[in-house]
Design an enzyme around this catalytic site. Structure first.
Site, PDB file in Angstrom:
ATOM      1  N   HIS A  94       8.076   8.910   4.113  1.00 41.90           N
ATOM      2  CA  HIS A  94       6.805   9.568   4.575  1.00 41.90           C
ATOM      3  C   HIS A  94       6.913  11.228   3.908  1.00 41.90           C
ATOM      4  O   HIS A  94       6.050  12.108   4.211  1.00 41.90           O
ATOM      5  CB  HIS A  94       6.336   9.532   5.759  1.00 41.90           C
TER       6      HIS A  94
ATOM      7  N   GLU B  22      -0.410  -2.111   5.230  1.00 44.42           N
ATOM      8  CA  GLU B  22       0.528  -2.284   6.271  1.00 44.42           C
ATOM      9  C   GLU B  22       0.363  -0.849   6.962  1.00 44.42           C
ATOM     10  O   GLU B  22       0.741  -0.558   8.250  1.00 44.42           O
ATOM     11  CB  GLU B  22       1.919  -2.326   5.760  1.00 44.42           C
ATOM     12  N   GLU B  23       0.186   0.339   5.988  1.00 41.28           N
ATOM     13  CA  GLU B  23       0.198   1.669   6.487  1.00 41.28           C
ATOM     14  C   GLU B  23      -1.076   1.970   7.631  1.00 41.28           C
ATOM     15  O   GLU B  23      -0.879   2.845   8.625  1.00 41.28           O
ATOM     16  CB  GLU B  23       0.026   2.719   5.544  1.00 41.28           C
TER      17      GLU B  23
ATOM     18  N   ASP C  34       0.719  -1.282  -0.070  1.00 38.64           N
ATOM     19  CA  ASP C  34      -0.041   0.094   0.046  1.00 38.64           C
ATOM     20  C   ASP C  34       0.616   1.379  -0.106  1.00 38.64           C
ATOM     21  O   ASP C  34       2.074   1.411   0.322  1.00 38.64           O
ATOM     22  CB  ASP C  34      -0.849  -0.006   1.016  1.00 38.64           C
TER      23      ASP C  34
END
Length: 390
Positions: A362, A136-137, A78
């Site tokens: 990020h 996962e995020e 993701d």
């Protein structure tokens, strides 16, 4: 070893092409439908057992010529809800989604491992299970790892490995360490209910903004004063919402933040201190409070035995550039797997200032030194073979 290196070089251009494709068309957690479709397209024709899993994930199995153990290798799929600013031809075409954490490279690396090991089936004694994991995020509303586990993704698996392309680690380095390597993560929400009123008559109100501000300041004393200096923890408030009118005192405030820790006892103590601070400050102000906690991930702790084998495999492929590194306070739901079976999570360095690869995970301009993916493919391929024969 030489055959792994030769095969990695053979497939490297395709690995890069795939990584750029996934970077260009990122999808958010639980919405990885096109990513799932592309992965299956790449795997077709490779003599694998393939199935969809955990909604938008994929599990593929490569069976060796002889029976034996089952070793799993996992990649997350993701993207993040960030606007991509990498400025490259492969910049995201999907508005509001960006592979700013390297998952595009993780998918491409695992596809590369599959290509390499498919050519080495005669050396495989057992089965390699490849897990392409969604979500996962976004673990607060359901971890993708938990969904994979619920969908029998770990059934009969003896050990699991995974890798993260990691900007803080220098390009060319592969970090492989036993024990705690990534922090447990908790999300907390604090709601303060005060009493609204006119800004000119504060004595008739209970100021939720002032109360919440005092809480934020007090929370920042926990790590420095309530946690053993020899332990590690982080408490950060990332959201502060209150008020909409400039000349009114708000009656409600909401705070959201995170706890990171490398020790489960510290984790519980930190939340206990948060709860006490919030309740005591609100009690002094005459406000009411609600505190909610979501345990997002566990401490990611690499199994010593598996890690020693993976480190040996890494040194065979990249020499002294594979070595132990210090843990990080970031978190990963790979830790869910390590609660069930032994495994090892490694860090493949992508930070390269000479190429302008300086932005952290990020960040909207995050990118990788793509050559690092070859190191990841080599180490994971060799590690899988060694774990099967151990």
């Amino acid at each position: 070893m030489s055959d792994i290196k030769e095969l990695t070089e053979k497939y490297y251009p395709e690995i890069v092409e795939l990584r750029r494709y996934f970077h260009k068309y990122p999808e958010l957690s639980k919405k990885e439908f096109a990513t799932q479709k592309k992965i299956i397209e790449v795997l077709e024709g490779l003599d694998l057992e393939i199935r969809k899993a955990a909604g938008t994930g994929v599990i593929a199995e490569l069976k060796g010529e002889k029976p034996g153990k089952i070793i799993a290798i996992r990649a997350d799929m993701d993207a993040l809800a960030i606007e991509d600013e990498c400025g490259k031809p492969y910049q995201s075409q999907n508005k509001g989604a960006c592979h700013a954490c390297g998952h595009d490279g993780h998918i491409a690396m695992l596809l590369g491992v599959i290509k390499v090991l498919s050519n080495l089936r005669h050396k495989i004694q057992g089965t390699v299970r490849f897990i392409f994991q969604p979500s996962e995020e976004e673990v607060a509303d359901g971890s993708g790892a938990a969904a994979i586990i619920a969908d029998d993704g770990l059934k009969d698996v003896d050990a699991i490995i995974g890798a993260h392309l990691w900007q803080p680690v220098k390009f060319g380095t592969v970090g492989i360490s036993a024990g705690p390597m990534m922090a447990a993560s908790d999300e907390f929400t604090i709601v303060i209910e005060g009493k609204a009123g006119h800004a000119s008559m504060p004595h008739q109100t209970i100021d939720s903004i002032l109360t919440a501000s005092q809480i934020v300041v007090a929370l920042n004393t926990i790590v420095g004063r309530d946690v053993d200096p020899m332990k590690q923890a982080v408490v950060s408030v990332g959201v502060f919402n209150s008020g909409r009118v400039y000349n009114s005192i708000a009656g409600r405030a909401e705070l959201k933040g995170t706890i990171r820790s490398l020790d489960e006892n510290v984790r519980e103590k930190v939340f206990g201190h948060i709860k006490k601070i919030v309740e005591d400050v609100c009690d002094m102000a005459g406000a009411k409070c609600e505190i909610e906690r979501d345990r997002c991930t566990y401490v990611l702790s690499n199994d010593p035995k598996v890690t020693s084998i993976v480190l040996e495999a890494g040194k065979e492929m990249v020499g002294h550039k594979a070595h132990a590194i210090e843990p990080f306070m970031s978190s990963e739901d790979f830790s869910y797997y390590l609660q069930k079976i032994p495994g090892c999570f490694i860090f493949v360095g992508v930070g390269n200032p000479e190429k302008g690869i300086i932005y952290p995970q990020h960040h909207p301009k995050y990118d990788i030194d793509e050559r690092a993916m070859a190191y990841g493919v080599e180490v994971m391929s060799n590690a899988a073979l060694k774990l099967l024969s151990s």
